[in-house]
Design a protein around this motif. Structure first.
Motif, short mmCIF file in Angstrom:
data_model
loop_
_atom_site.label_atom_id
_atom_site.label_comp_id
_atom_site.label_asym_id
_atom_site.label_seq_id
_atom_site.Cartn_x
_atom_site.Cartn_y
_atom_site.Cartn_z
N UNK A 129 0.83 -1.21 0.00
CA UNK A 129 0.00 0.00 0.00
C UNK A 129 0.86 1.26 0.00
N UNK A 130 1.91 1.23 0.81
CA UNK A 130 2.80 2.39 0.89
C UNK A 130 3.46 2.67 -0.46
N UNK A 131 3.94 1.60 -1.10
CA UNK A 131 4.59 1.75 -2.41
C UNK A 131 3.60 2.30 -3.43
N UNK A 132 2.36 1.79 -3.39
CA UNK A 132 1.33 2.24 -4.33
C UNK A 132 1.03 3.72 -4.17
N UNK A 133 1.24 4.25 -2.96
CA UNK A 133 1.01 5.68 -2.70
C UNK A 133 2.23 6.53 -3.02
N UNK A 134 3.28 5.91 -3.52
CA UNK A 134 4.46 6.65 -3.89
C UNK A 134 5.43 6.91 -2.75
N UNK A 135 5.26 6.22 -1.65
CA UNK A 135 6.15 6.37 -0.50
C UNK A 135 7.36 5.46 -0.67
N UNK A 136 8.54 6.00 -0.45
CA UNK A 136 9.76 5.18 -0.48
C UNK A 136 9.75 4.24 0.72
#
Length: 362
Positions: A129-136
């Motif tokens: 989910x974090x990656x999908x939101x563009x979070x490193x």
């Protein structure tokens, strides 16, 4: 604290380990605290570090125990040097809480999230989910299949190989052995793979396997290991590939008055570990690992490089060194500062470094 097997006299080593175990969740470590020094950065900071404070979250499965406290201290010191606003979440070995913490971190506005340990079933969906939101996302000792995640880890095969080599030197081949480990943790699983092969290669007979990870790992394992030693007093050595487990094994051997016949080999190294290994008549004869403060700092630098678009690889691995009781005693080493001086290989100053990063050393 669980009730321990009563003994007529409590050795100094047992008292020291009990003190360490009972204060596992505090910020105090045995021996003097390491002093951080910051190398001067010479390069111009890239975006986003040229625009003020950068928000990063550190989500930990557990920050308890001397090793992980020092790991956290290294991470915090490096974050401060970089101008990172580091929000630390500590689940205290509660998997459900780690999931809640990771969800909070995702929604906190953090530019990057560092996930320190955790069960894949717990953290993997939220990492995605974090990656999908563009979070490193940078993980430390977490198994993940997401190709956009940056993985950092100790060389656990190297750690286990070095430690088991020391056990073989101490007890020889064709001996009965005990094993203290817990499945499901990525580094412990990697160390287990080396152990399984080594048992056959050395002709050892594994008499028992016990172990659990809690917020008081050392004290909670003492009764398990003591009971196993009661049933299998013939064992000559114990491999416990995590220092809190090794401290529990050491206490159990002390409780059973077997320190003259049972050798303990662990993994990881900290101030408290050094004190336990060097104590009089300690059965803990060797360990292998990395400098926890240096690793914590290097993980934060890795996240910074990825945020700046300057990291050239998806996996960063930290090499290990072997540390024996003979080395510590002969050089009168009492803490990590002295060990760093004796073993420069512990320093990770060139790992995930750049001219714009003020590298923290301990």
């Amino acid at each position: 604290m669980p009730r321990l097997t009563p003994v007529l006299a409590v050795p100094a080593l047992a008292l020291a380990l009990l003190a360490t175990a009972c204060s596992q969740s505090t910020t105090n470590s045995a021996g003097p605290q390491a002093t951080s020094t910051v190398a001067q950065a010479t390069g111009k900071r890239p975006a986003p570090f040229d625009q003020g404070t950068v928000k990063v979250a550190l989500v930990r499965q557990s920050g308890a125990g001397d090793y992980f406290e020092q790991w956290g201290n290294g991470a915090k010191a490096q974050a401060k040097a970089l101008g990172i606003d580091l929000a630390v979440y500590d689940a205290q070995a509660d998997n459900a809480k780690q999931a809640t913490d990771l969800n909070s971190a995702i929604n906190s506005g953090a530019r990057a999230i560092i996930v320190d340990h955790g069960f894949p079933a717990t953290v993997a969906p939220l990492i995605d989910q974090a990656v999908a939101k563009g979070i490193t996302v940078v993980t430390y000792d977490v198994d993940t299949t997401n190709p956009k995640v940056i993985t950092t880890e100790q060389d656990d095969a190297d750690i286990a190989t070095a430690a088991i080599g020391a056990l073989s030197a101490a007890i020889g081949k064709n001996a009965p052995v005990g094993y203290v480990n817990v499945a499901g943790y990525a580094p412990l699983d990697r160390r287990d793979a080396v152990w399984q092969k080594a048992v056959g290669d050395n002709g050892w007979t594994q008499a028992f396997k016990v172990g659990k990870v809690t917020d008081s790992t050392t004290t909670d394992n003492v009764p398990l290991i003591s009971a196993a030693l009661t049933q299998h007093g013939e064992v000559k050595g114990i491999f416990a590939p995590y220092d809190e487990l090794a401290k529990g094994a050491t206490l159990a051997v002390q409780n059973k008055h077997l320190e003259g016949s049972v050798k303990v080999v662990g993994a990881d190294i900290s101030n408290a570990d050094i004190q336990a290994i060097t104590a009089a008549n300690s059965p803990w004869v060797a360990t292998a690992g990395t400098d926890p403060s240096a690793v914590g700092a290097a993980v934060v630098r890795t996240a910074a490089l990825q945020l700046a678009g300057q990291l050239s690889k998806s996996t960063v691995q930290f090499p290990a060194v072997a540390v024996t009781r003979d080395l510590l005693v002969s050089k009168q080493i009492q803490n990590l500062d002295q060990l760093r001086a004796a073993l420069p290989a512990l320093a990770l100053n060139q790992v995930s470094a750049a001219d714009w990063i003020p590298v923290v050393a301990h």
